[in-house]
Scaffold this motif. Structure first.
Motif, PDB file in Angstrom:
ATOM      1  N   ILE A 122       0.852  -1.189   0.000  1.00 41.00           N
ATOM      2  CA  ILE A 122       0.000   0.000   0.000  1.00 41.00           C
ATOM      3  C   ILE A 122       0.887   1.239   0.000  1.00 41.00           C
ATOM      4  CG2 ILE A 122      -1.817   1.235   1.243  1.00 41.00           C
ATOM      5  CD1 ILE A 122      -1.443  -2.084   2.555  1.00 41.00           C
ATOM      6  N   VAL A 123       0.555   2.202  -0.825  1.00 40.13           N
ATOM      7  CA  VAL A 123       1.290   3.469  -0.878  1.00 40.13           C
ATOM      8  C   VAL A 123       0.530   4.511  -0.082  1.00 40.13           C
ATOM      9  CG1 VAL A 123       2.035   5.348  -2.378  1.00 40.13           C
ATOM     10  CG2 VAL A 123       2.413   2.979  -3.072  1.00 40.13           C
ATOM     11  N   LEU A 124       1.202   5.096   0.903  1.00 35.72           N
ATOM     12  CA  LEU A 124       0.629   6.164   1.722  1.00 35.72           C
ATOM     13  C   LEU A 124       1.342   7.470   1.383  1.00 35.72           C
ATOM     14  CD1 LEU A 124      -0.014   6.136   5.570  1.00 35.72           C
ATOM     15  CD2 LEU A 124       1.060   8.079   4.445  1.00 35.72           C
ATOM     16  N   GLY A 125       0.607   8.385   0.786  1.00 32.86           N
ATOM     17  CA  GLY A 125       1.160   9.699   0.492  1.00 32.86           C
ATOM     18  C   GLY A 125       0.554  10.737   1.407  1.00 32.86           C
ATOM     19  N   HIS A 126       1.413  11.604   1.950  1.00 35.55           N
ATOM     20  CA  HIS A 126       0.933  12.698   2.795  1.00 35.55           C
ATOM     21  C   HIS A 126       1.231  14.018   2.113  1.00 35.55           C
ATOM     22  CE1 HIS A 126       1.634  15.728   6.093  1.00 35.55           C
ATOM     23  NE2 HIS A 126       0.394  15.357   6.324  1.00 35.55           N
ATOM     24  N   SER A 127       0.232  14.885   2.003  1.00 37.64           N
ATOM     25  CA  SER A 127       0.408  16.215   1.426  1.00 37.64           C
ATOM     26  C   SER A 127       0.962  16.093   0.000  1.00 37.64           C
ATOM     27  CB  SER A 127       1.319  17.048   2.332  1.00 37.64           C
ATOM     28  OG  SER A 127       1.291  18.405   1.971  1.00 37.64           O
ATOM     29  N   GLU A 128       2.150  16.639  -0.286  1.00 39.59           N
ATOM     30  CA  GLU A 128       2.738  16.468  -1.624  1.00 39.59           C
ATOM     31  C   GLU A 128       2.859  14.993  -1.983  1.00 39.59           C
ATOM     32  OE1 GLU A 128       6.881  17.075  -4.144  1.00 39.59           O
ATOM     33  OE2 GLU A 128       6.855  17.470  -1.984  1.00 39.59           O
ATOM     34  N   GLY A 129       3.047  14.161  -0.971  1.00 36.66           N
ATOM     35  CA  GLY A 129       3.170  12.725  -1.210  1.00 36.66           C
ATOM     36  C   GLY A 129       1.935  12.116  -1.844  1.00 36.66           C
ATOM     37  N   THR A 130       0.762  12.764  -1.697  1.00 35.33           N
ATOM     38  CA  THR A 130      -0.439  12.256  -2.363  1.00 35.33           C
ATOM     39  C   THR A 130      -0.299  12.383  -3.878  1.00 35.33           C
ATOM     40  OG1 THR A 130      -1.624  14.387  -2.257  1.00 35.33           O
ATOM     41  CG2 THR A 130      -1.903  12.881  -0.403  1.00 35.33           C
ATOM     42  N   ILE A 131       0.387  13.418  -4.337  1.00 36.82           N
ATOM     43  CA  ILE A 131       0.611  13.614  -5.774  1.00 36.82           C
ATOM     44  C   ILE A 131       1.677  12.647  -6.273  1.00 36.82           C
ATOM     45  CG2 ILE A 131       1.148  15.299  -7.571  1.00 36.82           C
ATOM     46  CD1 ILE A 131       0.375  17.500  -5.553  1.00 36.82           C
ATOM     47  N   ILE A 132       2.767  12.514  -5.501  1.00 34.25           N
ATOM     48  CA  ILE A 132       3.838  11.585  -5.872  1.00 34.25           C
ATOM     49  C   ILE A 132       3.308  10.158  -5.872  1.00 34.25           C
ATOM     50  CG2 ILE A 132       6.090  10.673  -5.183  1.00 34.25           C
ATOM     51  CD1 ILE A 132       6.679  13.456  -3.982  1.00 34.25           C
ATOM     52  N   GLY A 133       2.515   9.808  -4.860  1.00 35.50           N
ATOM     53  CA  GLY A 133       1.939   8.471  -4.790  1.00 35.50           C
ATOM     54  C   GLY A 133       1.011   8.185  -5.952  1.00 35.50           C
ATOM     55  N   THR A 134       0.243   9.198  -6.361  1.00 38.83           N
ATOM     56  CA  THR A 134      -0.635   9.048  -7.520  1.00 38.83           C
ATOM     57  C   THR A 134       0.186   8.799  -8.778  1.00 38.83           C
ATOM     58  OG1 THR A 134      -2.342  10.466  -6.534  1.00 38.83           O
ATOM     59  CG2 THR A 134      -2.394  10.200  -8.919  1.00 38.83           C
ATOM     60  N   ALA A 135       1.286   9.538  -8.936  1.00 39.37           N
ATOM     61  CA  ALA A 135       2.165   9.333 -10.096  1.00 39.37           C
ATOM     62  C   ALA A 135       2.802   7.944 -10.059  1.00 39.37           C
ATOM     63  CB  ALA A 135       3.245  10.411 -10.130  1.00 39.37           C
ATOM     64  N   LEU A 136       3.180   7.490  -8.875  1.00 36.66           N
ATOM     65  CA  LEU A 136       3.767   6.155  -8.729  1.00 36.66           C
ATOM     66  C   LEU A 136       2.783   5.071  -9.163  1.00 36.66           C
ATOM     67  CD1 LEU A 136       5.973   4.212  -7.758  1.00 36.66           C
ATOM     68  CD2 LEU A 136       5.071   4.479  -5.431  1.00 36.66           C
ATOM     69  N   SER A 137       1.486   5.290  -8.927  1.00 34.43           N
ATOM     70  CA  SER A 137       0.473   4.291  -9.291  1.00 34.43           C
ATOM     71  C   SER A 137       0.411   4.064 -10.795  1.00 34.43           C
ATOM     72  CB  SER A 137      -0.899   4.715  -8.766  1.00 34.43           C
ATOM     73  OG  SER A 137      -1.440   5.795  -9.529  1.00 34.43           O
ATOM     74  N   GLU A 138       0.908   5.014 -11.584  1.00 33.29           N
ATOM     75  CA  GLU A 138       0.948   4.839 -13.036  1.00 33.29           C
ATOM     76  C   GLU A 138       2.116   3.959 -13.459  1.00 33.29           C
ATOM     77  OE1 GLU A 138      -0.597   8.247 -15.625  1.00 33.29           O
ATOM     78  OE2 GLU A 138       0.561   9.308 -14.090  1.00 33.29           O
ATOM     79  N   ARG A 139       3.106   3.841 -12.589  1.00 36.82           N
ATOM     80  CA  ARG A 139       4.320   3.095 -12.940  1.00 36.82           C
ATOM     81  C   ARG A 139       4.349   1.683 -12.386  1.00 36.82           C
ATOM     82  NH1 ARG A 139       9.602   6.963 -12.084  1.00 36.82           N
ATOM     83  NH2 ARG A 139       9.038   8.664 -13.499  1.00 36.82           N
ATOM     84  N   GLN A 140       3.749   1.488 -11.217  1.00 38.95           N
ATOM     85  CA  GLN A 140       3.834   0.213 -10.534  1.00 38.95           C
ATOM     86  C   GLN A 140       2.443  -0.272 -10.128  1.00 38.95           C
ATOM     87  OE1 GLN A 140       6.484  -1.696 -10.159  1.00 38.95           O
ATOM     88  NE2 GLN A 140       7.933  -0.226 -11.036  1.00 38.95           N
ATOM     89  N   PRO A 141       2.238  -1.588 -10.080  1.00 42.62           N
ATOM     90  CA  PRO A 141       0.932  -2.146  -9.703  1.00 42.62           C
ATOM     91  C   PRO A 141       0.740  -2.120  -8.186  1.00 42.62           C
ATOM     92  CG  PRO A 141       2.468  -3.931 -10.151  1.00 42.62           C
ATOM     93  CD  PRO A 141       3.208  -2.646 -10.463  1.00 42.62           C
ATOM     94  N   ILE A 142       0.467  -0.941  -7.648  1.00 38.04           N
ATOM     95  CA  ILE A 142       0.271  -0.824  -6.205  1.00 38.04           C
ATOM     96  C   ILE A 142      -1.044  -1.475  -5.815  1.00 38.04           C
ATOM     97  CG2 ILE A 142       1.607   1.330  -6.198  1.00 38.04           C
ATOM     98  CD1 ILE A 142      -0.977   2.839  -5.686  1.00 38.04           C
ATOM     99  N   ASN A 143      -1.141  -1.895  -4.563  1.00 38.07           N
ATOM    100  CA  ASN A 143      -2.315  -2.650  -4.115  1.00 38.07           C
ATOM    101  C   ASN A 143      -3.232  -1.861  -3.192  1.00 38.07           C
ATOM    102  OD1 ASN A 143       0.306  -4.777  -3.918  1.00 38.07           O
ATOM    103  ND2 ASN A 143      -1.293  -5.244  -5.392  1.00 38.07           N
ATOM    104  N   GLY A 144      -2.890  -0.598  -2.971  1.00 42.33           N
ATOM    105  CA  GLY A 144      -3.720   0.281  -2.163  1.00 42.33           C
ATOM    106  C   GLY A 144      -3.124   1.672  -2.201  1.00 42.33           C
TER     107      GLY A 144
END
Length: 335
Positions: A122-144
């Motif tokens: 599961i990817v947990l993004g906080h603040s700016e991390g919500t944007i980085i985490g969203t971008a990461l979801s395009e690259r890797q098959p995250i599960n949450g």
């Protein structure tokens, strides 16, 4: 060291060496491969614990959240951003996509950990991390995907929202200050001025731009952020999504969360938590953007908001623990 979990200092390499902390629930990890949570931190030169440099803004929120989740039965990984803590690099010249690269390397590190269930990261993004985490979801098959104190909007939208609140708060000032602010502040002109300055920096083709010859601005980071469309990425998300905002958070436009369920393809849950500020702690004072630094002197000593923790733990349990033997967590989840 807490006897319920073990902390391990780790490093992983991309263009720079990044350092972090892997936290493992000892008793459970001896028997099972566990789900894992990757922390992606917010903006500014924050280390793995959400602490600033030179002793400033010692928030420790990521450390506390990581320990809470580890006690529930999750392995957690949090890391120093490039150019902060023990990680290599120059923070001010690091771009948005550099941070996404580092987050991807952290994800792959977790996926290859022998203790981790690679199908439950599961990817947990906080603040700016919500944007980085969203971008990461395009690259890797995250599960949450967990979006804390952010979500849906990009940096341009959030900074515009913050300026708008600042204008409103200044105009509501009492006494002579309020009178002067209402006479002097022209929001339309201020926004035009801000846009002109931003365009001037973007046109410079520099990674770092100096205002008044000495105030450094991370232009590469801003330019890449402003160009990123989070909504396009969210439309591709098929995993469960949890978004949590505090009603005392002035840095995030909570109305944007209304878009989230229609954007993502997976299950989606959103919460606006009463008396919670941007850093997930209890705040009973009124929401303010102009007095945030003053509040940061007292907020770190306060507990994490229990309603926020309850929403977080309930979601984690339902999607990642309920079907395994790991629900024998090390803290009471309220089940």
């Amino acid at each position: 060291m807490n006897s319920l979990f073990a902390e391990k200092e780790i490093t992983f390499n991309g263009k720079k060496q990044i350092c972090g902390t892997l936290t493992i629930p000892v008793e459970i990890a001896e028997k099972n491969k566990l789900p894992a949570v990757l922390f992606i931190s917010g903006s500014g030169p924050l280390d793995r614990n959400a602490n600033g440099p030179k002793g400033k803004f010692q928030l420790n929120v990521y450390k506390e959240l990581a320990e809470y989740m580890t006690a529930l039965g999750f392995i957690t990984l949090r890391f120093d951003k490039r150019g902060t803590g023990k990680s290599d690099g120059d923070f001010i010249s690091t771009g948005f996509w550099d941070f996404v690269d580092d987050a991807e390397k952290a994800f792959l590190y977790l996926k290859n950990c022998p203790e981790v269930d690679p199908d439950k990261i599961i990817v947990l993004g906080h603040s700016e991390g919500t944007i980085i985490g969203t971008a990461l979801s395009e690259r890797q098959p995250i599960n949450g995907l967990m979006l804390l104190s952010g979500g849906v909007g990009n940096l341009d939208e959030f900074t515009a929202h913050q300026r708008k609140l600042a204008y409103q708060e200044l105009r509501k000032s009492k006494g002579l200050k309020g009178i002067l602010m209402r006479l002097l502040i022209n929001e339309e002109k201020q926004e035009a001025k801000s846009r002109r300055l931003m365009q001037k920096m973007f046109d410079s083709n520099k990674d770092v731009y100096k205002i008044l010859f000495f105030i450094k601005q991370p232009v590469k980071w801003m330019k890449e952020h402003f160009a990123y469309d989070t909504r396009v990425a969210l439309k591709k998300v098929t995993c469960p999504v949890l978004a949590i905002l505090g009603d005392k958070d002035p840095l995030v436009d909570r109305d944007l969360l209304k878009e989230l369920p229609a954007l993502v393809k997976g299950d989606c849950e959103t919460h606006i938590i009463k008396n919670m500020e941007h850093g997930f702690r209890v705040q009973t004072e009124e929401m303010t953007i102009l007095k945030m630094k003053k509040l940061l002197k007292v907020l770190p000593s306060r507990p994490l908001n229990q309603e926020g923790l309850d929403a977080l733990s309930k979601w984690l349990y339902e999607y990642y623990l309920a079907e395994t033997n790991t629900q024998q967590s090390l803290v009471d989840t309220g089940k």
